[in-house]
Each structure stands twice: as C-alpha cells, then as structure tokens.
Design a protein around this motif. Structure first.
Motif, PDB file in Angstrom:
ATOM      1  N   ASN A  95       0.817  -1.212   0.000  1.00 22.11           N
ATOM      2  CA  ASN A  95       0.000   0.000   0.000  1.00 22.11           C
ATOM      3  C   ASN A  95       0.850   1.261   0.000  1.00 22.11           C
ATOM      4  OD1 ASN A  95      -2.475  -1.321  -0.024  1.00 22.11           O
ATOM      5  ND2 ASN A  95      -2.550  -1.490   2.189  1.00 22.11           N
ATOM      6  N   PHE A  96       1.909   1.272   0.802  1.00 20.72           N
ATOM      7  CA  PHE A  96       2.786   2.448   0.810  1.00 20.72           C
ATOM      8  C   PHE A  96       3.543   2.590  -0.508  1.00 20.72           C
ATOM      9  CE2 PHE A  96       2.542   2.166   5.565  1.00 20.72           C
ATOM     10  CZ  PHE A  96       1.980   3.421   5.747  1.00 20.72           C
ATOM     11  N   ALA A  97       3.859   1.462  -1.148  1.00 18.99           N
ATOM     12  CA  ALA A  97       4.489   1.537  -2.470  1.00 18.99           C
ATOM     13  C   ALA A  97       3.544   2.180  -3.482  1.00 18.99           C
ATOM     14  CB  ALA A  97       4.886   0.134  -2.936  1.00 18.99           C
ATOM     15  N   TRP A  98       2.254   1.839  -3.415  1.00 14.93           N
ATOM     16  CA  TRP A  98       1.282   2.455  -4.323  1.00 14.93           C
ATOM     17  C   TRP A  98       1.109   3.939  -4.038  1.00 14.93           C
ATOM     18  CZ3 TRP A  98       0.070   0.922  -8.825  1.00 14.93           C
ATOM     19  CH2 TRP A  98      -0.009  -0.425  -9.142  1.00 14.93           C
ATOM     20  N   THR A  99       1.250   4.358  -2.784  1.00 14.85           N
ATOM     21  CA  THR A  99       1.152   5.799  -2.501  1.00 14.85           C
ATOM     22  C   THR A  99       2.277   6.560  -3.190  1.00 14.85           C
ATOM     23  OG1 THR A  99       2.432   5.597  -0.441  1.00 14.85           O
ATOM     24  CG2 THR A  99       0.041   5.406  -0.267  1.00 14.85           C
ATOM     25  N   PHE A 100       3.475   5.971  -3.233  1.00 12.99           N
ATOM     26  CA  PHE A 100       4.593   6.624  -3.919  1.00 12.99           C
ATOM     27  C   PHE A 100       4.383   6.626  -5.435  1.00 12.99           C
ATOM     28  CE2 PHE A 100       6.858   5.574   0.072  1.00 12.99           C
ATOM     29  CZ  PHE A 100       7.310   6.847   0.379  1.00 12.99           C
ATOM     30  N   LEU A 101       3.754   5.581  -5.952  1.00 13.68           N
ATOM     31  CA  LEU A 101       3.528   5.506  -7.391  1.00 13.68           C
ATOM     32  C   LEU A 101       2.406   6.432  -7.851  1.00 13.68           C
ATOM     33  CD1 LEU A 101       3.771   1.636  -7.927  1.00 13.68           C
ATOM     34  CD2 LEU A 101       5.414   3.348  -8.706  1.00 13.68           C
ATOM     35  N   LEU A 102       1.365   6.581  -7.028  1.00 19.17           N
ATOM     36  CA  LEU A 102       0.154   7.282  -7.465  1.00 19.17           C
ATOM     37  C   LEU A 102       0.082   8.737  -7.015  1.00 19.17           C
ATOM     38  CD1 LEU A 102      -2.477   4.466  -6.711  1.00 19.17           C
ATOM     39  CD2 LEU A 102      -1.500   5.063  -8.934  1.00 19.17           C
ATOM     40  N   GLN A 103       0.968   9.185  -6.141  1.00 21.50           N
ATOM     41  CA  GLN A 103       0.864  10.562  -5.660  1.00 21.50           C
ATOM     42  C   GLN A 103       1.147  11.564  -6.773  1.00 21.50           C
ATOM     43  OE1 GLN A 103       3.686  10.929  -2.495  1.00 21.50           O
ATOM     44  NE2 GLN A 103       5.427  10.350  -3.744  1.00 21.50           N
ATOM     45  N   ASP A 104       0.859  12.836  -6.501  1.00 25.10           N
ATOM     46  CA  ASP A 104       0.938  13.869  -7.547  1.00 25.10           C
ATOM     47  C   ASP A 104       2.314  13.945  -8.189  1.00 25.10           C
ATOM     48  OD1 ASP A 104      -1.682  14.396  -7.090  1.00 25.10           O
ATOM     49  OD2 ASP A 104      -1.350  16.220  -5.914  1.00 25.10           O
ATOM     50  N   ASN A 105       3.369  13.796  -7.366  1.00 30.15           N
ATOM     51  CA  ASN A 105       4.731  13.830  -7.923  1.00 30.15           C
ATOM     52  C   ASN A 105       5.333  12.434  -7.982  1.00 30.15           C
ATOM     53  OD1 ASN A 105       4.868  13.499  -5.169  1.00 30.15           O
ATOM     54  ND2 ASN A 105       6.627  14.866  -4.866  1.00 30.15           N
ATOM     55  N   GLY A 106       4.457  11.425  -8.082  1.00 31.12           N
ATOM     56  CA  GLY A 106       4.913  10.045  -8.132  1.00 31.12           C
ATOM     57  C   GLY A 106       5.363   9.620  -9.513  1.00 31.12           C
ATOM     58  N   VAL A 107       5.708   8.356  -9.620  1.00 39.01           N
ATOM     59  CA  VAL A 107       6.274   7.822 -10.857  1.00 39.01           C
ATOM     60  C   VAL A 107       5.271   7.891 -12.004  1.00 39.01           C
ATOM     61  CG1 VAL A 107       7.228   5.748 -11.944  1.00 39.01           C
ATOM     62  CG2 VAL A 107       7.831   6.307  -9.586  1.00 39.01           C
ATOM     63  N   ILE A 108       4.039   7.487 -11.762  1.00 39.76           N
ATOM     64  CA  ILE A 108       3.047   7.410 -12.839  1.00 39.76           C
ATOM     65  C   ILE A 108       2.731   8.792 -13.383  1.00 39.76           C
ATOM     66  CG2 ILE A 108       0.667   6.771 -13.395  1.00 39.76           C
ATOM     67  CD1 ILE A 108       0.939   4.470 -11.420  1.00 39.76           C
ATOM     68  N   ASN A 109       2.475   9.744 -12.517  1.00 42.39           N
ATOM     69  CA  ASN A 109       2.190  11.107 -12.978  1.00 42.39           C
ATOM     70  C   ASN A 109       3.394  11.722 -13.670  1.00 42.39           C
ATOM     71  OD1 ASN A 109      -0.509  12.124 -12.572  1.00 42.39           O
ATOM     72  ND2 ASN A 109      -0.211  11.802 -10.393  1.00 42.39           N
ATOM     73  N   SER A 110       4.583  11.430 -13.176  1.00 45.55           N
ATOM     74  CA  SER A 110       5.793  11.963 -13.824  1.00 45.55           C
ATOM     75  C   SER A 110       5.931  11.417 -15.241  1.00 45.55           C
ATOM     76  CB  SER A 110       7.031  11.605 -12.995  1.00 45.55           C
ATOM     77  OG  SER A 110       6.966  12.181 -11.709  1.00 45.55           O
ATOM     78  N   ILE A 111       5.647  10.112 -15.424  1.00 41.85           N
ATOM     79  CA  ILE A 111       5.737   9.516 -16.760  1.00 41.85           C
ATOM     80  C   ILE A 111       4.682  10.116 -17.687  1.00 41.85           C
ATOM     81  CG2 ILE A 111       5.417   7.368 -18.053  1.00 41.85           C
ATOM     82  CD1 ILE A 111       6.662   5.889 -15.697  1.00 41.85           C
ATOM     83  N   LEU A 112       3.463  10.277 -17.181  1.00 40.10           N
ATOM     84  CA  LEU A 112       2.389  10.838 -18.004  1.00 40.10           C
ATOM     85  C   LEU A 112       2.703  12.262 -18.440  1.00 40.10           C
ATOM     86  CD1 LEU A 112      -0.761   9.511 -16.106  1.00 40.10           C
ATOM     87  CD2 LEU A 112       0.147   8.701 -18.279  1.00 40.10           C
ATOM     88  N   GLN A 113       3.250  13.067 -17.524  1.00 37.99           N
ATOM     89  CA  GLN A 113       3.575  14.450 -17.869  1.00 37.99           C
ATOM     90  C   GLN A 113       4.779  14.526 -18.798  1.00 37.99           C
ATOM     91  OE1 GLN A 113       3.324  15.716 -13.515  1.00 37.99           O
ATOM     92  NE2 GLN A 113       2.572  17.564 -14.513  1.00 37.99           N
ATOM     93  N   SER A 114       5.765  13.649 -18.589  1.00 43.47           N
ATOM     94  CA  SER A 114       6.943  13.639 -19.461  1.00 43.47           C
ATOM     95  C   SER A 114       6.578  13.217 -20.883  1.00 43.47           C
ATOM     96  CB  SER A 114       8.011  12.696 -18.901  1.00 43.47           C
ATOM     97  OG  SER A 114       8.428  13.108 -17.620  1.00 43.47           O
ATOM     98  N   ALA A 115       5.587  12.299 -20.986  1.00 38.88           N
ATOM     99  CA  ALA A 115       5.168  11.841 -22.308  1.00 38.88           C
ATOM    100  C   ALA A 115       4.172  12.787 -22.961  1.00 38.88           C
ATOM    101  CB  ALA A 115       4.543  10.442 -22.195  1.00 38.88           C
ATOM    102  N   GLY A 116       3.791  13.848 -22.267  1.00 41.79           N
ATOM    103  CA  GLY A 116       2.843  14.807 -22.818  1.00 41.79           C
ATOM    104  C   GLY A 116       1.407  14.349 -22.781  1.00 41.79           C
ATOM    105  N   LEU A 117       1.110  13.304 -22.011  1.00 42.85           N
ATOM    106  CA  LEU A 117      -0.248  12.786 -21.919  1.00 42.85           C
ATOM    107  C   LEU A 117      -1.086  13.504 -20.878  1.00 42.85           C
ATOM    108  CD1 LEU A 117       0.556   8.960 -22.162  1.00 42.85           C
ATOM    109  CD2 LEU A 117      -0.217  10.492 -23.980  1.00 42.85           C
ATOM    110  N   ALA A 118      -0.435  14.302 -20.031  1.00 42.01           N
ATOM    111  CA  ALA A 118      -1.156  15.049 -18.997  1.00 42.01           C
ATOM    112  C   ALA A 118      -0.441  16.371 -18.770  1.00 42.01           C
ATOM    113  CB  ALA A 118      -1.243  14.249 -17.711  1.00 42.01           C
ATOM    114  N   ASP A 119      -1.215  17.456 -18.680  1.00 38.15           N
ATOM    115  CA  ASP A 119      -0.620  18.770 -18.432  1.00 38.15           C
ATOM    116  C   ASP A 119      -0.350  19.003 -16.955  1.00 38.15           C
ATOM    117  OD1 ASP A 119      -0.810  19.333 -21.134  1.00 38.15           O
ATOM    118  OD2 ASP A 119      -2.861  20.128 -20.932  1.00 38.15           O
TER     119      ASP A 119
END
Length: 259
Positions: A95-119
């Motif tokens: 659960n704590f690993a998912w919090t790091f992945l899903l938070q605003d500055n987490g891995v998933i959001n960083s990838i989405l913003q870097s790929a231009g899929l999210a502003d």
C-alpha cells in the motif's frame, strides 16, 4: 479430537463473546446500526469497491491462469513467481508503495507528464481508484489459482478437437474452455469478494474518508464512538452476509458444463 476442540474453541469462544456484546441491549444495537445513514453509505462503498475488485481480479486472473496453463518449463516458473510475488510482500508495504507511485509527484504522474499525456498531475491517490488498484494487487493470486486448478483438469485434446471441427479460437474458448473452468471462476469470485469486502488497511492508506468500508465502520464504532455493542452487531451482520454468500456458492455446480 484435541485439535478440533482447540480450533473450535478459538473460533466459537470469540464468536460467542461478540454475540453476547451485540445482544446486550436486545436488538437495539442492530436497529441502531441498520438505521444509520453512515451504514447505508458504507454498504454502498463496500459493495461497489468489492464487486469492481472481484471483476477486475477475475478477468486478470483468468488471463494469468491461461498463461500458466499454456506455458511449460522455466517459462511457467517465471509466470508463477510473478503471481506469487504479492504473497511475499506485506500488505502495508504494498500500500505504501502504491502511494509513492500514485501521488501527484509520483512515478506514474511523472511519466504521463513527461510523455505529454497530462498537463498536470492526475488525482490518482486518496480516491476509489487507488483503493481498487491496491485491492486488486492484493487479491490477484486468489483469482489465479482456483481457475488454474480447474484448467489443469481439462483434457487438451478437447480444444484441438473443437479446432479440427472448424471452431475458431474464440469459439473453442467460449464453448469448451470457459464452461469447464466455470467452477474455478465461481470459487475465485466468491473468495475475492469476501476478502475484498473485509479490507481495512487499504481504504485507510490509499482511500479517503469518503471511501470508508464496512471494516472501517466497525473500527469507528469501537475506537471512536467506544460503542462496542453496535460494533459487535455490525460484525454479526457481516458474518451473516458472508455465510449467505457461502451457502449460495455451495448450491452452484461443482463441475463444468460438460464435466
């Protein structure tokens, strides 16, 4: 017999204590729980999250079980290792690993913003989506093994016979494989739904106050309101509901359509 008495006592004695606490005020505690607005809201949350978790887990579990069934040798061992991996990790760590992945500055959001899929960062944490993701991650192995076990009983010549008679891959799956694996689907669905409906930690860490589930409500009654009678009454209601589900499962066919 000593072991039966020991385990029977360890189950029946706490159950007797809970029943006694629930009936301290007669049926007043049950009426208090059932008439609460919070109860209805929590039941809605629990059913929605549990059903969604069950559907997603069974769908993904069926794909993984099929992959295990079709592979052999070291490839099967690799797939089996990935399926078993969640069992080797504490639910808190996951659960704590998912919090790091899903938070605003987490891995998933960083990838989405870097790929231009999210502003801007997407709201992936502290909502129902995050709770379902965490629960599916935990429940997936419980979906794979009952279905995989039912697949092992299927004669592989049946599928080849269907293909030789002109059936497509999809038709052979729909008319041969799926009916024979139906008992495994029933078993995994019931198991995951019961496990999902009793989750406590994941809604607390990954969800928010609006994602309270039935186990969290029991904790609210006993620790916040210090109303042990209502908490015990709610526990008895959960036990009755789970028993009804198991009774329904027992009435379902234990063999496939052509078994």
């Amino acid at each position: 017999m000593p072991l039966i008495l020991l385990y029977g006592g360890l189950f029946l004695l706490p159950l007797f204590i809970v029943c006694r606490m629930a009936l301290e005020n007669g049926l007043g505690s049950f009426a208090n729980v059932l008439s609460s607005r919070v109860f209805m809201r929590v039941v809605e949350n629990t059913l929605t999250i549990s059903v969604t978790t069950t559907l997603v887990s069974v769908a993904l579990g069926y794909l993984l079980a099929t992959l295990l069934w079709k592979t052999a040798g070291w490839q099967r061992l690799v797939v089996l290792g990935f399926v078993l991996l969640p069992f080797w990790t504490s639910v808190l760590i996951k659960n704590f690993a998912w919090t790091f992945l899903l938070q605003d500055n987490g891995v998933i959001n960083s990838i989405l913003q870097s790929a231009g899929l999210a502003d801007q960062p997407l709201p992936l944490l502290h909502n129902r989506f995050a709770v379902i993701v965490g629960m599916v991650h935990y429940s997936l192995p419980y979906a794979v093994f009952p279905i995989y076990t039912s697949m092992l009983t299927i004669d592989p010549r049946l599928e080849r016979a269907a293909r030789s008679l002109g059936a497509s891959t999809l038709s052979a799956f729909w008319h041969v494989t799926l009916p024979l694996t139906r008992p495994g689907v029933y078993a995994s669905s019931l198991l995951i739904f019961i496990v999902a409906s009793s989750f406590y930690v994941t809604p607390v860490i990954l969800g928010g106050p609006r994602q309270m589930m039935i186990a969290n409500l029991v904790d609210y009654y006993t620790h916040t309101l210090v109303d042990f009678s209502s908490g015990a009454a709610l526990s008895i209601i959960i036990l009755i509901a789970a028993s009804l589900l198991i009774a329904i499962y027992q009435s379902l066919p234990k063999e496939g359509q052509h078994g």
